[in-house]
Design a protein around this motif. Sequence first.
Motif, PDB file in Angstrom:
ATOM      1  N   ILE B  65      -3.835 -12.191 -12.411  1.00  0.00           N
ATOM      2  CA  ILE B  65      -3.359 -11.500 -11.203  1.00  0.00           C
ATOM      3  C   ILE B  65      -1.946 -10.960 -11.410  1.00  0.00           C
ATOM      4  O   ILE B  65      -1.662  -9.791 -11.170  1.00  0.00           O
ATOM      5  CB  ILE B  65      -3.400 -12.443  -9.978  1.00  0.00           C
ATOM      6  N   VAL B  69      -1.042  -6.474 -11.892  1.00  0.00           N
ATOM      7  CA  VAL B  69      -0.524  -5.725 -10.749  1.00  0.00           C
ATOM      8  C   VAL B  69       0.903  -5.317 -11.107  1.00  0.00           C
ATOM      9  O   VAL B  69       1.674  -6.146 -11.575  1.00  0.00           O
ATOM     10  CB  VAL B  69      -0.546  -6.589  -9.471  1.00  0.00           C
ATOM     11  N   LEU B  72       6.377  -3.490  -9.370  1.00  0.00           N
ATOM     12  CA  LEU B  72       6.862  -2.809  -8.167  1.00  0.00           C
ATOM     13  C   LEU B  72       6.019  -3.182  -6.948  1.00  0.00           C
ATOM     14  O   LEU B  72       6.547  -3.464  -5.873  1.00  0.00           O
ATOM     15  CB  LEU B  72       6.836  -1.291  -8.384  1.00  0.00           C
ATOM     16  N   VAL B  73       4.682  -3.202  -7.133  1.00  0.00           N
ATOM     17  CA  VAL B  73       3.791  -3.562  -6.027  1.00  0.00           C
ATOM     18  C   VAL B  73       4.032  -5.019  -5.623  1.00  0.00           C
ATOM     19  O   VAL B  73       4.100  -5.352  -4.430  1.00  0.00           O
ATOM     20  CB  VAL B  73       2.311  -3.353  -6.434  1.00  0.00           C
ATOM     21  N   PHE B  76       7.136  -5.272  -3.530  1.00  0.00           N
ATOM     22  CA  PHE B  76       6.919  -4.819  -2.153  1.00  0.00           C
ATOM     23  C   PHE B  76       6.121  -5.841  -1.352  1.00  0.00           C
ATOM     24  O   PHE B  76       6.363  -6.032  -0.160  1.00  0.00           O
ATOM     25  CB  PHE B  76       6.183  -3.467  -2.147  1.00  0.00           C
ATOM     26  N   ILE B  77       5.136  -6.463  -2.005  1.00  0.00           N
ATOM     27  CA  ILE B  77       4.330  -7.445  -1.276  1.00  0.00           C
ATOM     28  C   ILE B  77       5.210  -8.621  -0.847  1.00  0.00           C
ATOM     29  O   ILE B  77       5.172  -9.049   0.310  1.00  0.00           O
ATOM     30  CB  ILE B  77       3.132  -7.903  -2.127  1.00  0.00           C
ATOM     31  N   PHE B  80       7.774  -6.932   1.899  1.00  0.00           N
ATOM     32  CA  PHE B  80       7.296  -6.361   3.157  1.00  0.00           C
ATOM     33  C   PHE B  80       6.087  -7.101   3.729  1.00  0.00           C
ATOM     34  O   PHE B  80       5.951  -7.223   4.943  1.00  0.00           O
ATOM     35  CB  PHE B  80       6.903  -4.890   2.967  1.00  0.00           C
ATOM     36  N   ALA B  81       5.181  -7.561   2.851  1.00  0.00           N
ATOM     37  CA  ALA B  81       3.913  -8.078   3.359  1.00  0.00           C
ATOM     38  C   ALA B  81       3.941  -9.581   3.611  1.00  0.00           C
ATOM     39  O   ALA B  81       3.419 -10.045   4.626  1.00  0.00           O
ATOM     40  CB  ALA B  81       2.780  -7.722   2.383  1.00  0.00           C
ATOM     41  N   GLU B  84       4.929 -10.946   7.001  1.00  0.00           N
ATOM     42  CA  GLU B  84       3.955 -10.647   8.048  1.00  0.00           C
ATOM     43  C   GLU B  84       2.739 -11.563   7.961  1.00  0.00           C
ATOM     44  O   GLU B  84       2.049 -11.786   8.950  1.00  0.00           O
ATOM     45  CB  GLU B  84       3.461  -9.192   7.927  1.00  0.00           C
ATOM     46  N   MET B  85       2.455 -12.058   6.752  1.00  0.00           N
ATOM     47  CA  MET B  85       1.235 -12.834   6.571  1.00  0.00           C
ATOM     48  C   MET B  85       1.446 -14.319   6.858  1.00  0.00           C
ATOM     49  O   MET B  85       0.497 -15.052   7.068  1.00  0.00           O
ATOM     50  CB  MET B  85       0.699 -12.647   5.145  1.00  0.00           C
ATOM     51  N   LEU B  86       2.711 -14.753   6.834  1.00  0.00           N
ATOM     52  CA  LEU B  86       2.994 -16.165   7.082  1.00  0.00           C
ATOM     53  C   LEU B  86       2.874 -16.463   8.578  1.00  0.00           C
ATOM     54  O   LEU B  86       2.862 -15.547   9.396  1.00  0.00           O
ATOM     55  CB  LEU B  86       4.417 -16.486   6.613  1.00  0.00           C
ATOM     56  N   THR B 180      14.461  -1.099  -5.708  1.00  0.00           N
ATOM     57  CA  THR B 180      13.463  -0.538  -4.793  1.00  0.00           C
ATOM     58  C   THR B 180      13.425  -1.286  -3.466  1.00  0.00           C
ATOM     59  O   THR B 180      12.910  -0.766  -2.486  1.00  0.00           O
ATOM     60  CB  THR B 180      12.050  -0.573  -5.400  1.00  0.00           C
TER      61      THR B 180
END
Lengths: 218, 239
Positions: B65, B69, B72-73, B76-77, B80-81, B84-86, B180
């Motif tokens: 994994i 990936v 950079l992705v 961002f995860i 930014f992500a 929100e997921m916690l 970034t």
Amino acid sequence: MTDFDFNVIWSSLPFLWQGLQLSLLLTLLSIIGGIVLGTLLALARLSGIAPLAIVAATYVNLIRSVPLILVIFWFYFLVPLALGRPIGGFYSALIAFVLFEAAYYSEIMRAGIQSVKRGQVHAGQSTGLSYWQIQRYVVLPQAFRNMVPILVTQGIILFQDTSLVFVVSLRDFMTASSIVARTEGRLVEMYLFAALVYFVICFSGSMLVRSLKSRMAT
Amino acid sequence: MNYNWNWGVLFEEQYLNWLISGFGWTISVALSAWCIAIVIGSLVGVGKTVPNKIVRGICATYVEIFRNVPLLVQMFIWYFAVPEMLPEDWGRWMKRDLPNPEFVTAVVALGLYTASRIAEQVRAGIETVPPGLSAAATAHGLSTAQTYRYVLLPISFRIIVPPLTSEFLTVFKNSSLALTIGLLELTAQSQQIAEYTFQGFEAFTAATVIYVCIALVATILMQVLEKYTRIPGYVGKEA
């Protein structure tokens, strides 16, 4: 935890697909350019002509010690200045990638050329082939063959690296995902989707490398 | 080519401070991430070689994994992500109260990514130890844990020092991706100087020279380490 809305992916698919096409095109052209220039650099380093070898080695070591983002910034700044007119983000990025990746490909090709036994070169010389004929018909075909798995692996890394054109807002897959993420306010879904797409492509690539390796081992 | 050279811009107090601060962030992100990467990478690498199938599967999944990936992705995860997921309280804490969020996120993302690459080196190192050695350990009545502790790890960690050198250099280069998510490390500062002063040539040259110096120092450090850890007669230069 926000509610997920995966419809946003479905509705922006055409836009994302355009981005992915740009990523793939940039990858493909950079691989070709990188291998050609990288091979020339490798030949220069192994040529036995001292000034040529030193220039090539300096270039490779210089490029390998700076980050790709800095190289992208360099060429976004330099290319329009050198040409006296802007040529668009795509070509600046392409030049940056080719020149950057060539340094890495040249190390791979150097190892590949060195893996070809000296006897092959001597046999070529005794048959009366010129230097370029020996490289063209004897050394390079075998060097490529030996290095195919590593060349493909480097191609996968290069594909991942193309996401960095984000820093100059060129619309590749990553930039497109991020545009949708921001305008639709769906950061979680879009970045997870981007990760999934990159994963599927790169993982398939590494499976290909694995099967190439096992086929070459037999 | 029309260009107004002005190397003096690099020594104006404001811009010089930017470069120094950028250099500081690059070093701190890279070294902190390297510490995380070494610890987790070693654990995962060992996990890929143990007899237990479930542990091996988990560690192999981790590596696939994080390697497949783009960094950079991942950056961002994490930035930014993940908040929100916690669960809501945690997410709010990450967004509001976490000190230096860009720095922490960059270190975590870069550390976990680099760990997957180190794990592969560790695994390869363990696999190059001749099987006779672990057979001998078993014959002496050593447990699996003891075999790793006294036989496999001491040898494999000394074998993988040279390949780790290139990972160590890569972590400094990859730390530039922190820009970034808004961390003003070296590359970001040079870009900022270029934008403020229009002296792109000077700004990028300064950053390039600093990166080359970092690479030189890192290489020398690793070579010293290599000299001290080389196993005589085991991994000589010609091996």
